[in-house]
Design a protein around this motif. Structure first.
Motif, short mmCIF file in Angstrom:
data_model
loop_
_atom_site.label_atom_id
_atom_site.label_comp_id
_atom_site.label_asym_id
_atom_site.label_seq_id
_atom_site.Cartn_x
_atom_site.Cartn_y
_atom_site.Cartn_z
N GLU A 129 -2.88 -52.39 -27.84
CA GLU A 129 -4.03 -52.08 -27.00
C GLU A 129 -4.24 -53.18 -25.96
O GLU A 129 -4.53 -52.89 -24.79
CB GLU A 129 -5.29 -51.94 -27.88
N LYS A 130 -4.06 -54.43 -26.36
CA LYS A 130 -4.21 -55.56 -25.44
C LYS A 130 -3.14 -55.49 -24.34
O LYS A 130 -3.44 -55.69 -23.17
CB LYS A 130 -4.09 -56.87 -26.21
N GLU B 86 -4.18 -51.73 -11.62
CA GLU B 86 -5.40 -51.60 -10.80
C GLU B 86 -5.36 -52.59 -9.64
O GLU B 86 -5.72 -52.24 -8.51
CB GLU B 86 -6.65 -51.82 -11.67
N ILE C 143 -1.62 -52.81 -23.23
CA ILE C 143 -1.94 -51.67 -22.36
C ILE C 143 -3.07 -52.03 -21.40
O ILE C 143 -3.01 -51.73 -20.21
CB ILE C 143 -2.28 -50.42 -23.20
N LYS C 144 -4.09 -52.73 -21.92
CA LYS C 144 -5.20 -53.15 -21.05
C LYS C 144 -4.72 -54.10 -19.96
O LYS C 144 -5.12 -53.98 -18.80
CB LYS C 144 -6.31 -53.80 -21.88
N GLU C 145 -3.85 -55.04 -20.32
CA GLU C 145 -3.30 -55.98 -19.34
C GLU C 145 -2.49 -55.24 -18.28
O GLU C 145 -2.60 -55.51 -17.09
CB GLU C 145 -2.45 -57.05 -20.02
N LYS C 146 -1.70 -54.27 -18.73
CA LYS C 146 -0.89 -53.49 -17.79
C LYS C 146 -1.78 -52.67 -16.87
O LYS C 146 -1.53 -52.58 -15.66
CB LYS C 146 0.08 -52.58 -18.57
N LEU C 147 -2.86 -52.09 -17.42
CA LEU C 147 -3.80 -51.33 -16.61
C LEU C 147 -4.47 -52.22 -15.56
O LEU C 147 -4.67 -51.82 -14.41
CB LEU C 147 -4.86 -50.66 -17.48
N LEU C 148 -4.82 -53.45 -15.95
CA LEU C 148 -5.42 -54.39 -14.99
C LEU C 148 -4.44 -54.74 -13.87
O LEU C 148 -4.82 -54.81 -12.70
CB LEU C 148 -5.91 -55.66 -15.70
#
Length: 127
Positions: free
Chosen positions: A23-24, A34, A26-31
């Motif tokens: 999850e971490k 973005e 994926i969040k980093e990749k999403l940031l």
């Protein structure tokens, strides 16, 4: 890779089907994505602003030149540039000639002063 947990008991390192680490990540990749999207949108806005500016400048150029054809505007611009460069060269030549004439004038003034001094000295000797 995403790791799914099929066990009924939830491990302390997992929430739902993803691990906390997944999850971490994926969040980093999403940031990151973005930030790239924002940069891309800003780049696109800047490019569109430049295009709009160029279109306005071209419209102004057409209005001033009273020409609508791009090729004619370019031909007139090139002709004017050649004439401007020719005038610049002419002015440079005239400036160089003027400098040369001023130098000659200064030398002649020195010679006249020297001759006048010689004449005065000869006149003083005669007296």
């Amino acid at each position: 890779a995403v790791k799914f947990d099929d066990s009924a008991e939830e491990d302390i390192n997992t929430r739902g089907a993803l691990t906390v680490e997944n999850e971490k990540e994926i969040k980093e990749k999403l940031l990151e994505l973005e930030a790239l999207k924002i940069a891309h949108v800003e780049g696109k806005k800047n490019a569109l602003a430049k295009i709009t500016e160029y279109n306005q400048d071209f419209a102004d150029l057409r209005a001033v030149s009273k020409l609508d054809d791009y090729d004619k505007i370019v031909a007139v611009f090139c002709k004017n540039e050649e004439e401007t460069f020719s005038m610049f060269n002419f002015i440079q030549t005239v400036n160089q000639e003027t400098d040369h004439i001023l130098e000659q004038h200064a030398r002649l003034e020195e010679e006249i002063m020297s001759y006048a001094d010689e004449q005065k000295a000869q006149e003083q000797e005669r007296k």
